[in-house]
Design a protein around this motif. Sequence first.
Motif, PDB file in Angstrom:
ATOM      1  N   ARG A 270       0.832  -1.205   0.000  1.00 48.93           N
ATOM      2  CA  ARG A 270       0.000   0.000   0.000  1.00 48.93           C
ATOM      3  C   ARG A 270       0.868   1.257   0.000  1.00 48.93           C
ATOM      4  O   ARG A 270       0.590   2.216  -0.724  1.00 48.93           O
ATOM      5  CB  ARG A 270      -0.929   0.007   1.216  1.00 48.93           C
ATOM      6  CG  ARG A 270      -2.204  -0.774   1.017  1.00 48.93           C
ATOM      7  CD  ARG A 270      -3.227  -0.507   2.123  1.00 48.93           C
ATOM      8  NE  ARG A 270      -2.745  -0.818   3.466  1.00 48.93           N
ATOM      9  CZ  ARG A 270      -2.819  -2.020   4.036  1.00 48.93           C
ATOM     10  NH1 ARG A 270      -3.366  -3.030   3.385  1.00 48.93           N
ATOM     11  NH2 ARG A 270      -2.353  -2.229   5.250  1.00 48.93           N
ATOM     12  N   GLU A 271       1.926   1.262   0.804  1.00 46.15           N
ATOM     13  CA  GLU A 271       2.822   2.432   0.873  1.00 46.15           C
ATOM     14  C   GLU A 271       3.446   2.716  -0.500  1.00 46.15           C
ATOM     15  O   GLU A 271       3.500   3.866  -0.928  1.00 46.15           O
ATOM     16  CB  GLU A 271       3.927   2.180   1.905  1.00 46.15           C
ATOM     17  CG  GLU A 271       3.463   2.265   3.340  1.00 46.15           C
ATOM     18  CD  GLU A 271       4.550   1.829   4.325  1.00 46.15           C
ATOM     19  OE1 GLU A 271       5.668   1.412   3.891  1.00 46.15           O
ATOM     20  OE2 GLU A 271       4.275   1.849   5.542  1.00 46.15           O
ATOM     21  N   ARG A 272       3.904   1.683  -1.148  1.00 49.89           N
ATOM     22  CA  ARG A 272       4.539   1.889  -2.460  1.00 49.89           C
ATOM     23  C   ARG A 272       3.518   2.347  -3.481  1.00 49.89           C
ATOM     24  O   ARG A 272       3.796   3.231  -4.295  1.00 49.89           O
ATOM     25  CB  ARG A 272       5.231   0.607  -2.922  1.00 49.89           C
ATOM     26  CG  ARG A 272       5.903   0.804  -4.270  1.00 49.89           C
ATOM     27  CD  ARG A 272       6.934  -0.192  -4.587  1.00 49.89           C
ATOM     28  NE  ARG A 272       7.468   0.105  -5.918  1.00 49.89           N
ATOM     29  CZ  ARG A 272       8.295  -0.656  -6.543  1.00 49.89           C
ATOM     30  NH1 ARG A 272       8.754  -1.753  -5.957  1.00 49.89           N
ATOM     31  NH2 ARG A 272       8.725  -0.347  -7.746  1.00 49.89           N
TER      32      ARG A 272
ATOM     33  N   ARG B 140       0.814   4.070  -2.928  1.00 49.82           N
ATOM     34  CA  ARG B 140       0.525   5.482  -2.637  1.00 49.82           C
ATOM     35  C   ARG B 140       1.653   6.372  -3.133  1.00 49.82           C
ATOM     36  O   ARG B 140       1.421   7.429  -3.720  1.00 49.82           O
ATOM     37  CB  ARG B 140       0.324   5.688  -1.133  1.00 49.82           C
ATOM     38  CG  ARG B 140      -1.057   5.396  -0.672  1.00 49.82           C
ATOM     39  CD  ARG B 140      -1.323   5.919   0.749  1.00 49.82           C
ATOM     40  NE  ARG B 140      -2.565   5.351   1.222  1.00 49.82           N
ATOM     41  CZ  ARG B 140      -2.662   4.325   2.052  1.00 49.82           C
ATOM     42  NH1 ARG B 140      -1.574   3.767   2.553  1.00 49.82           N
ATOM     43  NH2 ARG B 140      -3.833   3.851   2.413  1.00 49.82           N
ATOM     44  N   ALA B 141       2.879   5.959  -2.872  1.00 44.71           N
ATOM     45  CA  ALA B 141       4.040   6.753  -3.268  1.00 44.71           C
ATOM     46  C   ALA B 141       4.103   6.915  -4.789  1.00 44.71           C
ATOM     47  O   ALA B 141       4.578   7.934  -5.300  1.00 44.71           O
ATOM     48  CB  ALA B 141       5.320   6.106  -2.758  1.00 44.71           C
TER      49      ALA B 141
ATOM     50  N   GLY C 281       1.421   7.018  -6.672  1.00 47.39           N
ATOM     51  CA  GLY C 281       0.181   7.614  -7.138  1.00 47.39           C
ATOM     52  C   GLY C 281      -0.851   6.625  -7.635  1.00 47.39           C
ATOM     53  O   GLY C 281      -1.745   6.984  -8.400  1.00 47.39           O
TER      54      GLY C 281
ATOM     55  N   LEU D 236      -2.819   4.797  -5.601  1.00 47.42           N
ATOM     56  CA  LEU D 236      -3.959   4.806  -4.682  1.00 47.42           C
ATOM     57  C   LEU D 236      -4.378   6.213  -4.359  1.00 47.42           C
ATOM     58  O   LEU D 236      -3.681   7.131  -4.371  1.00 47.42           O
ATOM     59  CB  LEU D 236      -3.624   4.063  -3.376  1.00 47.42           C
ATOM     60  CG  LEU D 236      -3.417   2.570  -3.479  1.00 47.42           C
ATOM     61  CD1 LEU D 236      -3.051   2.001  -2.126  1.00 47.42           C
ATOM     62  CD2 LEU D 236      -4.667   1.874  -3.989  1.00 47.42           C
TER      63      LEU D 236
END
Length: 179
Positions: free
Chosen positions: A170-172, A174-175, A177, A179
Amino acid sequence: MTSDDETLAAAAADGDRASFAALLERHYDRIFALAFRLTGARAEAEDLVQDICLALPAKLGTYRRAARFTTWLYRVTVNAAHDRRRRAASHARAADGWGDWEVNRRAGIAEAAESQDWLAATMAGLAPELRDAVALTLGEDLSQKEAAEVLGISEGTVAWRMSEVKKRLRERARAEGML
Protein backbone atom coordinates in the motif's frame (compact mmCIF):
# COMPACT_ATOMS: atom_id res chain seq x y z
CA MET A 1 15.89 -27.25 -74.14
CA THR A 2 15.54 -24.80 -76.98
CA SER A 3 11.77 -25.11 -77.45
CA ASP A 4 9.73 -21.96 -77.58
CA ASP A 5 7.48 -21.04 -74.66
CA GLU A 6 4.28 -22.03 -76.42
CA THR A 7 5.56 -25.56 -77.15
CA LEU A 8 6.80 -25.95 -73.58
CA ALA A 9 3.47 -24.69 -72.23
CA ALA A 10 1.54 -27.23 -74.32
CA ALA A 11 3.80 -30.06 -73.15
CA ALA A 12 3.61 -28.90 -69.53
CA ALA A 13 -0.19 -28.75 -69.76
CA ASP A 14 -0.07 -32.40 -70.82
CA GLY A 15 1.92 -33.25 -67.69
CA ASP A 16 5.52 -33.02 -68.92
CA ARG A 17 7.43 -32.08 -65.78
CA ALA A 18 10.63 -31.21 -67.61
CA SER A 19 8.76 -28.70 -69.78
CA PHE A 20 7.13 -27.18 -66.71
CA ALA A 21 10.51 -26.93 -64.98
CA ALA A 22 11.99 -25.29 -68.09
CA LEU A 23 9.16 -22.72 -68.15
CA LEU A 24 9.64 -21.92 -64.48
CA GLU A 25 13.40 -21.64 -64.86
CA ARG A 26 12.95 -19.35 -67.84
CA HIS A 27 10.27 -17.09 -66.33
CA TYR A 28 10.54 -17.26 -62.52
CA ASP A 29 12.55 -14.05 -62.23
CA ARG A 30 10.11 -12.27 -64.53
CA ILE A 31 7.11 -13.44 -62.46
CA PHE A 32 8.85 -12.40 -59.23
CA ALA A 33 9.82 -8.98 -60.57
CA LEU A 34 6.23 -8.26 -61.62
CA ALA A 35 4.86 -9.62 -58.34
CA PHE A 36 7.26 -7.38 -56.43
CA ARG A 37 6.16 -4.33 -58.41
CA LEU A 38 2.50 -5.23 -57.84
CA THR A 39 2.82 -5.84 -54.11
CA GLY A 40 5.68 -3.52 -53.15
CA ALA A 41 7.01 -5.95 -50.56
CA ARG A 42 9.47 -8.78 -50.97
CA ALA A 43 7.76 -11.20 -48.57
CA GLU A 44 4.37 -10.53 -50.15
CA ALA A 45 5.85 -11.03 -53.63
CA GLU A 46 7.45 -14.31 -52.56
CA ASP A 47 4.11 -15.57 -51.23
CA LEU A 48 2.34 -14.49 -54.40
CA VAL A 49 4.87 -16.19 -56.66
CA GLN A 50 4.62 -19.36 -54.60
CA ASP A 51 0.83 -19.30 -55.03
CA ILE A 52 1.23 -18.76 -58.78
CA CYS A 53 3.74 -21.59 -59.15
CA LEU A 54 1.42 -23.95 -57.28
CA ALA A 55 -1.57 -23.01 -59.44
CA LEU A 56 0.30 -22.83 -62.74
CA PRO A 57 0.13 -26.52 -63.72
CA ALA A 58 -3.67 -26.40 -63.63
CA LYS A 59 -3.81 -23.00 -65.32
CA LEU A 60 -1.60 -24.09 -68.22
CA GLY A 61 -4.61 -25.96 -69.61
CA THR A 62 -6.31 -22.58 -70.18
CA TYR A 63 -3.45 -21.20 -72.29
CA ARG A 64 -4.75 -21.06 -75.89
CA ARG A 65 -1.88 -19.36 -77.77
CA ALA A 66 -4.09 -16.36 -78.55
CA ALA A 67 -1.24 -14.26 -77.14
CA ARG A 68 2.41 -14.84 -76.46
CA PHE A 69 3.06 -17.06 -73.45
CA THR A 70 4.73 -14.22 -71.52
CA THR A 71 1.67 -12.01 -72.06
CA TRP A 72 -0.56 -14.78 -70.71
CA LEU A 73 1.82 -15.35 -67.77
CA TYR A 74 1.75 -11.64 -66.93
CA ARG A 75 -2.07 -11.77 -66.94
CA VAL A 76 -1.99 -14.80 -64.59
CA THR A 77 0.35 -12.88 -62.26
CA VAL A 78 -1.75 -9.70 -62.30
CA ASN A 79 -4.96 -11.69 -61.67
CA ALA A 80 -3.32 -13.54 -58.78
CA ALA A 81 -2.22 -10.22 -57.25
CA HIS A 82 -5.75 -8.81 -57.61
CA ASP A 83 -7.24 -11.95 -56.05
CA ARG A 84 -4.79 -11.71 -53.15
CA ARG A 85 -5.69 -8.03 -52.58
CA ARG A 86 -9.42 -8.84 -52.63
CA ARG A 87 -8.93 -11.66 -50.12
CA ALA A 88 -6.87 -9.38 -47.86
CA ALA A 89 -9.57 -6.69 -48.05
CA SER A 90 -12.27 -9.25 -47.23
CA HIS A 91 -10.27 -10.49 -44.26
CA ALA A 92 -9.71 -6.92 -43.08
CA ARG A 93 -13.45 -6.17 -43.32
CA ALA A 94 -14.26 -9.37 -41.44
CA ALA A 95 -11.70 -8.51 -38.77
CA ASP A 96 -13.07 -4.98 -38.29
CA GLY A 97 -15.86 -6.28 -36.10
CA TRP A 98 -13.30 -7.91 -33.86
CA GLY A 99 -10.97 -4.93 -33.89
CA ASP A 100 -12.27 -3.22 -30.76
CA TRP A 101 -12.48 -6.51 -28.93
CA GLU A 102 -8.88 -7.34 -29.87
CA VAL A 103 -7.64 -3.87 -28.89
CA ASN A 104 -9.34 -4.20 -25.50
CA ARG A 105 -8.03 -7.75 -25.06
CA ARG A 106 -4.47 -6.65 -25.77
CA ALA A 107 -4.83 -3.64 -23.48
CA GLY A 108 -6.01 -5.97 -20.72
CA ILE A 109 -3.04 -8.25 -21.27
CA ALA A 110 -0.65 -5.29 -21.22
CA GLU A 111 -2.24 -3.94 -18.04
CA ALA A 112 -2.02 -7.34 -16.34
CA ALA A 113 1.63 -7.67 -17.40
CA GLU A 114 2.36 -4.19 -16.07
CA SER A 115 0.71 -5.08 -12.76
CA GLN A 116 2.70 -8.32 -12.57
CA ASP A 117 5.92 -6.44 -13.28
CA TRP A 118 5.11 -3.87 -10.59
CA LEU A 119 4.28 -6.60 -8.11
CA ALA A 120 7.44 -8.57 -8.95
CA ALA A 121 9.60 -5.44 -8.55
CA THR A 122 7.92 -4.60 -5.25
CA MET A 123 8.30 -8.15 -3.97
CA ALA A 124 11.98 -8.16 -4.92
CA GLY A 125 12.44 -5.18 -2.61
CA LEU A 126 11.03 -7.03 0.41
CA ALA A 127 13.14 -8.75 3.02
CA PRO A 128 13.62 -12.48 2.30
CA GLU A 129 11.49 -13.60 5.26
CA LEU A 130 8.55 -11.51 3.99
CA ARG A 131 8.97 -12.91 0.47
CA ASP A 132 9.03 -16.44 1.90
CA ALA A 133 5.71 -15.89 3.66
CA VAL A 134 4.11 -14.46 0.49
CA ALA A 135 5.51 -17.23 -1.71
CA LEU A 136 4.04 -19.93 0.50
CA THR A 137 0.68 -18.37 1.35
CA LEU A 138 -0.18 -16.68 -1.96
CA GLY A 139 2.07 -18.45 -4.42
CA GLU A 140 1.63 -22.00 -3.13
CA ASP A 141 -1.81 -21.39 -1.63
CA LEU A 142 -0.82 -22.71 1.80
CA SER A 143 -2.67 -21.65 4.90
CA GLN A 144 -0.79 -19.50 7.38
CA LYS A 145 -0.59 -22.53 9.66
CA GLU A 146 0.95 -24.66 6.88
CA ALA A 147 3.37 -21.86 5.94
CA ALA A 148 4.40 -21.57 9.60
CA GLU A 149 5.18 -25.30 9.69
CA VAL A 150 7.29 -25.07 6.54
CA LEU A 151 9.18 -22.01 7.79
CA GLY A 152 9.55 -23.33 11.34
CA ILE A 153 7.94 -20.25 12.89
CA SER A 154 4.65 -19.53 14.65
CA GLU A 155 1.39 -18.96 12.79
CA GLY A 156 1.21 -15.49 14.39
CA THR A 157 4.59 -14.59 12.86
CA VAL A 158 3.33 -15.59 9.40
CA ALA A 159 0.21 -13.46 9.98
CA TRP A 160 2.38 -10.50 11.04
CA ARG A 161 4.64 -10.93 7.97
CA MET A 162 1.63 -10.98 5.64
CA SER A 163 0.26 -7.86 7.33
CA GLU A 164 3.63 -6.19 6.89
CA VAL A 165 3.71 -7.16 3.18
CA LYS A 166 0.25 -5.63 2.63
CA LYS A 167 1.30 -2.46 4.44
CA ARG A 168 4.43 -2.08 2.29
CA LEU A 169 2.50 -2.73 -0.93
CA ARG A 170 0.00 0.00 0.00
CA GLU A 171 2.82 2.43 0.87
CA ARG A 172 4.54 1.89 -2.46
CA ALA A 173 1.28 2.17 -4.38
CA ARG A 174 0.52 5.48 -2.64
CA ALA A 175 4.04 6.75 -3.27
CA GLU A 176 3.61 5.98 -6.99
CA GLY A 177 0.18 7.61 -7.14
CA MET A 178 -1.65 4.34 -7.69
CA LEU A 179 -3.96 4.81 -4.68
